[in-house]
Motif scaffolding. Structure first.
Motif, PDB file in Angstrom:
ATOM      1  N   CYS A   1       0.816  -1.110  -0.092  1.00 39.85           N
ATOM      2  CA  CYS A   1      -0.120   0.066   0.226  1.00 39.85           C
ATOM      3  C   CYS A   1       0.893   1.276   0.010  1.00 39.85           C
ATOM      4  CB  CYS A   1      -0.776  -0.192   1.303  1.00 39.85           C
ATOM      5  SG  CYS A   1      -2.138  -1.274   1.347  1.00 39.85           S
ATOM      6  N   HIS A   2       0.402   2.358  -0.833  1.00 42.13           N
ATOM      7  CA  HIS A   2       1.220   3.403  -0.859  1.00 42.13           C
ATOM      8  C   HIS A   2       0.090   4.579  -0.508  1.00 42.13           C
ATOM      9  CE1 HIS A   2       4.429   1.681  -3.464  1.00 42.13           C
ATOM     10  NE2 HIS A   2       3.423   0.909  -3.883  1.00 42.13           N
ATOM     11  N   THR A   3       0.719   5.538   0.528  1.00 36.92           N
ATOM     12  CA  THR A   3       0.103   6.830   0.680  1.00 36.92           C
ATOM     13  C   THR A   3       0.760   8.099  -0.043  1.00 36.92           C
ATOM     14  OG1 THR A   3       0.744   7.119   2.876  1.00 36.92           O
ATOM     15  CG2 THR A   3      -1.075   6.132   2.854  1.00 36.92           C
ATOM     16  N   ASP A   4       2.233   7.748  -0.343  1.00 42.02           N
ATOM     17  CA  ASP A   4       3.125   8.720  -0.880  1.00 42.02           C
ATOM     18  C   ASP A   4       3.255   8.309  -2.459  1.00 42.02           C
ATOM     19  OD1 ASP A   4       5.083  10.309  -1.901  1.00 42.02           O
ATOM     20  OD2 ASP A   4       6.414   9.897  -0.307  1.00 42.02           O
ATOM     21  N   ALA A   5       3.165   8.978  -3.262  1.00 42.23           N
ATOM     22  CA  ALA A   5       3.080   8.537  -4.757  1.00 42.23           C
ATOM     23  C   ALA A   5       4.360   9.496  -5.447  1.00 42.23           C
ATOM     24  CB  ALA A   5       1.970   8.800  -5.392  1.00 42.23           C
ATOM     25  N   THR A   6       5.243  10.168  -4.729  1.00 46.20           N
ATOM     26  CA  THR A   6       6.152  10.763  -5.165  1.00 46.20           C
ATOM     27  C   THR A   6       7.180  10.152  -6.166  1.00 46.20           C
ATOM     28  OG1 THR A   6       6.343  12.185  -3.049  1.00 46.20           O
ATOM     29  CG2 THR A   6       8.038  12.170  -4.568  1.00 46.20           C
ATOM     30  N   ASP A   7       7.546   8.892  -5.691  1.00 43.95           N
ATOM     31  CA  ASP A   7       8.429   8.082  -6.721  1.00 43.95           C
ATOM     32  C   ASP A   7       7.180   7.202  -7.302  1.00 43.95           C
ATOM     33  OD1 ASP A   7       9.632   6.311  -8.103  1.00 43.95           O
ATOM     34  OD2 ASP A   7      11.013   5.774  -6.438  1.00 43.95           O
TER      35      ASP A   7
ATOM     36  N   TYR B   1       7.528   5.446  -9.901  1.00 43.14           N
ATOM     37  CA  TYR B   1       7.773   4.093 -10.483  1.00 43.14           C
ATOM     38  C   TYR B   1       7.682   3.101  -9.530  1.00 43.14           C
ATOM     39  CZ  TYR B   1      10.288   6.477 -14.368  1.00 43.14           C
ATOM     40  OH  TYR B   1      10.739   6.997 -15.388  1.00 43.14           O
ATOM     41  N   ARG B   2       7.533   3.282  -8.080  1.00 46.84           N
ATOM     42  CA  ARG B   2       7.326   2.368  -6.947  1.00 46.84           C
ATOM     43  C   ARG B   2       6.047   1.857  -6.988  1.00 46.84           C
ATOM     44  NH1 ARG B   2       7.718   3.829  -2.299  1.00 46.84           N
ATOM     45  NH2 ARG B   2       8.062   1.457  -1.408  1.00 46.84           N
ATOM     46  N   VAL B   3       4.940   2.617  -7.481  1.00 44.77           N
ATOM     47  CA  VAL B   3       3.562   2.339  -7.596  1.00 44.77           C
ATOM     48  C   VAL B   3       3.151   1.573  -8.711  1.00 44.77           C
ATOM     49  CG1 VAL B   3       0.907   3.168  -7.560  1.00 44.77           C
ATOM     50  CG2 VAL B   3       3.203   4.790  -6.485  1.00 44.77           C
ATOM     51  N   ASP B   4       3.050   0.281  -8.414  1.00 42.84           N
ATOM     52  CA  ASP B   4       3.046  -0.718  -9.713  1.00 42.84           C
ATOM     53  C   ASP B   4       1.918  -1.668  -9.713  1.00 42.84           C
ATOM     54  OD1 ASP B   4       4.221  -1.841 -11.787  1.00 42.84           O
ATOM     55  OD2 ASP B   4       6.173  -2.608 -10.995  1.00 42.84           O
ATOM     56  N   TYR B   5       2.199  -2.434 -10.659  1.00 40.57           N
ATOM     57  CA  TYR B   5       0.994  -3.487 -10.713  1.00 40.57           C
ATOM     58  C   TYR B   5       0.584  -4.368  -9.552  1.00 40.57           C
ATOM     59  CZ  TYR B   5      -1.807  -7.734 -11.997  1.00 40.57           C
ATOM     60  OH  TYR B   5      -2.533  -8.706 -12.035  1.00 40.57           O
ATOM     61  N   GLY B   6      -0.657  -4.136  -9.099  1.00 46.00           N
ATOM     62  CA  GLY B   6      -1.287  -5.113  -7.942  1.00 46.00           C
ATOM     63  C   GLY B   6      -1.020  -4.252  -6.563  1.00 46.00           C
ATOM     64  N   ASP B   7      -0.371  -2.875  -6.802  1.00 49.10           N
ATOM     65  CA  ASP B   7      -0.360  -2.362  -5.558  1.00 49.10           C
ATOM     66  C   ASP B   7      -1.674  -1.675  -5.188  1.00 49.10           C
ATOM     67  OD1 ASP B   7       2.397  -3.026  -5.475  1.00 49.10           O
ATOM     68  OD2 ASP B   7       3.168  -1.049  -5.892  1.00 49.10           O
ATOM     69  N   VAL B   8      -1.624  -1.171  -3.990  1.00 50.84           N
ATOM     70  CA  VAL B   8      -2.951  -0.193  -3.731  1.00 50.84           C
ATOM     71  C   VAL B   8      -2.565   1.005  -3.241  1.00 50.84           C
ATOM     72  CG1 VAL B   8      -5.026  -0.010  -1.926  1.00 50.84           C
ATOM     73  CG2 VAL B   8      -4.234  -2.318  -3.003  1.00 50.84           C
ATOM     74  N   LEU B   9      -3.036   2.333  -3.765  1.00 49.88           N
ATOM     75  CA  LEU B   9      -2.740   3.769  -3.640  1.00 49.88           C
ATOM     76  C   LEU B   9      -3.904   4.034  -2.748  1.00 49.88           C
ATOM     77  CD1 LEU B   9      -1.211   6.076  -3.975  1.00 49.88           C
ATOM     78  CD2 LEU B   9      -2.382   6.669  -6.228  1.00 49.88           C
ATOM     79  N   ILE B  10      -3.805   4.731  -1.510  1.00 51.21           N
ATOM     80  CA  ILE B  10      -4.584   5.217  -0.568  1.00 51.21           C
ATOM     81  C   ILE B  10      -4.784   6.674  -0.638  1.00 51.21           C
ATOM     82  CG2 ILE B  10      -5.526   5.160   1.690  1.00 51.21           C
ATOM     83  CD1 ILE B  10      -5.141   2.190   0.661  1.00 51.21           C
ATOM     84  N   LEU B  11      -5.890   7.046  -1.227  1.00 46.37           N
ATOM     85  CA  LEU B  11      -6.092   8.541  -1.327  1.00 46.37           C
ATOM     86  C   LEU B  11      -7.328   9.063  -0.575  1.00 46.37           C
ATOM     87  CD1 LEU B  11      -5.519   8.893  -5.468  1.00 46.37           C
ATOM     88  CD2 LEU B  11      -3.942   9.501  -3.398  1.00 46.37           C
TER      89      LEU B  11
END
Length: 333
Positions: free
Chosen positions: A42-48, A50-60
């Motif tokens: 899971c990501h809450t920081d999308a600065t990079d 490239y790290r936010v990739d397939y199958g990841d979850v972005l929390i906004l």
């Protein structure tokens, strides 16, 4: 916006959706094939981005989005170019497809004739325009928010349909058949698109990257819808000039059922090449022809005069969309 500055209800929602169990339940609802994962990154920081990739979850804003893949952009016969900062995603709360645009900056200088435009990518501009065109049928829809680092993220509704460019390129048959049977409808729908740009200009905004592949034909409504507003430019003359030249390029393309390339005309020894001059060429792309009536004599003079405003030989250019629309209103097909 940093997580510790989020309102309490958002912080609690953020905690709830980042547990493995909660994420797994949501993924299982919409994507059973991915539900066997024991842990989702899971990501809450999308600065990079490239790290936010397939199958990841972005929390906004406490809402989870499952990342599927990077968007691609293919133009004019080139292979698809991957846009690593633009993600295809699914809202795990609603199951709706989304396009999520992360922050990416670039800048360059574009030249049209002797006019230079300093262009740059501006997430803030696109976020602002999304608010101003909310509910407008001829623009993409969505909203802007912040990740935990304060990056401006745009969450866009997915438009089901083909780009105007792909639609024209896939049309078979002669130009004459196209011009009399298909072009009148395309012409009217594109005029509505131009009016939409006028709507932006009247509010002191500009699209910034007007191209034929930045219009999607909505499969459900049939509307032509503008996408991608994140390019901005610093005009050295007319603030709306860059948008207007983009509109002119699309109009020439639609009238010609594609680009009429001057080198191709010479290779084919077209009967009209002896009458072509440098003044007949497109002011932006000199290898394209703007004076289409010399090749297609049935193009109405009223329409061809408009096309010539976007030629090398033009001695006056449109300064406002209303001027162009006034001339287009006089065209009878």
């Amino acid at each position: 916006m940093p997580v510790d500055r989020l309102p309490p209800e958002s912080r609690s929602a953020l905690t709830a959706v980042t547990t493995d169990e909660a994420i797994s339940q949501r993924v299982a609802t919409w994507f059973p094939s991915l539900a066997d994962r024991r842990r989702y990154r899971c990501h809450t920081d999308a600065t990079d981005f490239y790290r936010v990739d397939y199958g990841d979850v972005l929390i906004l804003d406490g809402r989870p989005y499952l990342i599927l893949n990077n968007a691609k952009e293919g133009r004019f016969g080139l292979d698809d170019q991957e846009k690593f900062w633009v993600k295809r995603a699914v809202d795990l709360e609603s199951g709706q497809r989304k396009i999520i645009k992360l922050v990416f900056y670039e800048q360059f200088t574009a030249h049209i004739g002797n006019i230079a435009f300093d262009c740059f990518r501006s997430p803030r501009k696109e976020a602002r325009i999304l608010g101003r065109v909310a509910g407008h049928p001829h623009f993409m829809q969505g909203f802007a928010t912040f990740d935990s680092r304060g990056n401006i993220i745009r969450v866009l509704d997915f438009i089901y349909g083909k780009s105007l460019y792909d639609t024209i390129e896939e049309m078979a048959g002669s130009h004459r058949t196209y011009f009399y049977n298909d072009f009148p409808v395309i012409f009217d729908r594109f005029k509505a698109c131009i009016e939409a740009i006028g709507y932006l200009h009247a509010r002191g905004e500009k699209h910034g990257d007007i191209r034929r592949d930045h219009i999607i034909i909505d499969r459900e409504s049939g509307h032509y819808r503008w996408i991608d507003f994140d390019f901005n430019y610093r005009p050295r003359e007319n603030i709306y000039g860059y948008d207007l030249f983009g509109i002119g390029n699309i109009l020439i393309y639609l009238t010609g059922k594609g680009d009429l390339l001057v080198p191709d005309l010479f290779r084919r020894a077209h009967p009209s090449i002896g009458r072509l001059t440098s003044r007949d060429r497109n002011i932006v792309f000199h290898h394209r022809l703007a004076n289409l009536k010399k090749i297609y004599p049935y193009v109405p003079e009223s329409l061809n005069r408009i096309l010539l405003h976007f030629s090398v030989g033009a001695n006056w250019h449109y300064e406002h969309v209303d001027q162009l629309l006034e001339d287009l209103a006089r065209v009878s097909l």
